[in-house]
Scaffold this active site. Structure first.
Site, PDB file in Angstrom:
ATOM      1  N   ARG A   1       0.798  -1.228   0.000  1.00 43.16           N
ATOM      2  CA  ARG A   1       0.000   0.000   0.000  1.00 43.16           C
ATOM      3  C   ARG A   1       0.831   1.278   0.000  1.00 43.16           C
ATOM      4  NH1 ARG A   1      -2.545  -4.147   2.457  1.00 43.16           N
ATOM      5  NH2 ARG A   1      -4.749  -4.387   1.969  1.00 43.16           N
TER       6      ARG A   1
ATOM      7  N   HIS B   1       3.339 -12.748  -5.304  1.00 43.89           N
ATOM      8  CA  HIS B   1       2.127 -12.854  -4.491  1.00 43.89           C
ATOM      9  C   HIS B   1       1.526 -14.270  -4.553  1.00 43.89           C
ATOM     10  CE1 HIS B   1      -1.632 -11.433  -2.671  1.00 43.89           C
ATOM     11  NE2 HIS B   1      -1.055 -10.270  -2.458  1.00 43.89           N
TER      12      HIS B   1
ATOM     13  N   ASP C   1      -2.158 -10.186   8.298  1.00 47.43           N
ATOM     14  CA  ASP C   1      -1.999  -9.494   7.013  1.00 47.43           C
ATOM     15  C   ASP C   1      -1.148  -8.257   7.308  1.00 47.43           C
ATOM     16  OD1 ASP C   1      -2.182  -8.519   4.472  1.00 47.43           O
ATOM     17  OD2 ASP C   1      -4.322  -8.024   4.551  1.00 47.43           O
TER      18      ASP C   1
ATOM     19  N   HIS D   1      -0.875  -2.525  -4.524  1.00 45.60           N
ATOM     20  CA  HIS D   1      -0.264  -3.311  -5.600  1.00 45.60           C
ATOM     21  C   HIS D   1      -0.225  -2.576  -6.946  1.00 45.60           C
ATOM     22  CE1 HIS D   1      -0.113  -6.417  -2.694  1.00 45.60           C
ATOM     23  NE2 HIS D   1      -1.312  -6.946  -2.887  1.00 45.60           N
TER      24      HIS D   1
ATOM     25  N   GLU E   1       5.032 -12.461   1.138  1.00 41.73           N
ATOM     26  CA  GLU E   1       5.419 -11.489   0.118  1.00 41.73           C
ATOM     27  C   GLU E   1       6.643 -10.738   0.610  1.00 41.73           C
ATOM     28  OE1 GLU E   1       1.771  -9.074  -0.631  1.00 41.73           O
ATOM     29  OE2 GLU E   1       0.855 -10.676   0.497  1.00 41.73           O
TER      30      GLU E   1
END
Ligand code: BGC
Length: 344
Positions: free
Chosen positions: A79, A175, A247, A104, A311
């Site tokens: 982000r 990803h 996350d 992304h 990631e």
């Protein structure tokens, strides 16, 4: 190295699937559409082979791909707050595709939805993509190069290189969603994970880091000793409540630009074990909390937490956080990084 057709894009371009296979029966298949990792076949400790990444049967599936299965994300993974940034006195605006923020780079026009050029060798395949100055809002004429190779120690290595003729943001990642039981086998909460990270970057309800680097000690974000994902993911802890589970960006230990182990993931009964190595400073461990129910390859059906992502990256919103490692690259500062997903 083998190559076969992976279908035709809606603009009529044929794309290909490249297979890398080693002597242990590990096989990785990658397409030049988005430089996407499509299939990853891995034997378990009894020799049973399963495909351990989520994906689609052909290019048509990847032209939608709302969850970014297998994708290389570029120029900027994760982000950017406010979907804009300032660099050398200029303001740049990006697509607001995650509330008020950018996620992304661009969900529709990003590198994961472009046809990349390719070059094969015996044990690797290299993809290249050019992004023009101003494309997706980012400055600089840029060239991205991503090489996948597979070794006989079961390491799938992804090497990234990027150049730009102007200062710009470069922060690519892969990803892929892993399910070490097999991509069709549902929820990953029965996997065990270790993240070699003493700190993380807490974020607001929109997943934009506040900017501080905080110890994991005494919180459910402490994954330095192996945990069962299902034991911790729904803990009543503000950071987990905000993101509906894991996350977040972890600040991986011993960052000095060299490759080191940052994570281990284990399927139930240790049937398959994956280690992650990188020379990057951070990793977004995303437990697939927002995977919308959808059909996948080979008649699979995916849903919430069917796969998990590791990631490797620089920290999210680094461009607005002077204390985070810089994501600015340009003339004279070439971007290079390596990540290895290794099955032991
Ligand atoms: C983000 C998640 C997002 C997912 C798919 C991850 O990198 O951290 O919040 O849902 O990508 O877009």
């Amino acid at each position: 190295m083998q190559k076969r057709s992976f279908g035709t894009t809606k603009d009529g371009k044929e794309v290909f699937l490249f297979s890398l296979e080693n002597k242990n029966g590990v096989k990785a298949e990658i397409t030049n559409y988005g430089a996407i990792l499509v299939n990853l076949y891995v034997p378990d400790k009894n020799g049973n082979v399963e495909d351990v990444v989520l994906g689609f049967d052909d290019v048509t599936g990847y032209e939608a791909n709302p969850s970014y299965f297998g994708s290389v994300i570029a120029p900027s993974a994760n982000r950017i707050g406010g979907a804009s940034f300032e660099l050398n006195g200029e303001t740049y605006s990006l697509k607001k595709n995650n509330g008020e923020n950018n996620l992304h780079s661009d969900d529709e026009l990003g590198a994961h939805k472009r046809v990349w050029d390719f070059m094969e060798s015996e044990d690797s395949v290299t993809f290249t993509l050019k992004n023009a100055d101003g494309e997706l809002g980012f400055p600089g004429n840029k060239e991205f190069k991503v090489t996948y190779s597979l070794d006989d120690e079961n390491g799938l290595k992804i090497q990234y290189e990027a150049t730009s003729d102007k200062d710009t943001i470069i922060n690519p990642t892969n990803h892929s969603y892993f399910n070490l039981k097999g991509h069709k086998e549902g929820n990953i909460e029965d996997h065990r994970i270790t993240l070699l990270a003493s700190n993380y970057t807490p974020a607001d309800a929109a997943s934009i880091p506040y900017g501080d680097i905080v110890t994991v000690e005494g919180t459910p974000m402490d994954l330095r000793k192996e945990i069962l994902i299902g034991d911790k993911i729904d803990t009543d802890f503000e950071q987990l409540n905000f993101a509906v589970g894991f996350d977040h960006n972890w600040v991986t230990d011993n960052y000095n630009g060299e490759i080191r182990k940052i994570a281990t993931v284990k399927a139930p009964l240790d049937a398959r074990i994956m280690e992650v190595y990188t020379d990057l400073p951070g990793v977004q461990f995303y437990a697939g909390n927002f995977i919308d129910p959808q059909d996948g390859k080979n008649k699979a059906f995916y849903g919430k937490r069917s796969g998990l992502c590791l990631e490797t990256q620089c920290y999210p919103d680094s461009i607005h956080k002077p204390n985070f490692p810089s994501v600015v690259y340009g003339p004279g500062k070439i971007y290079k990084s390596t990540t290895i997903y290794k099955f032991v």
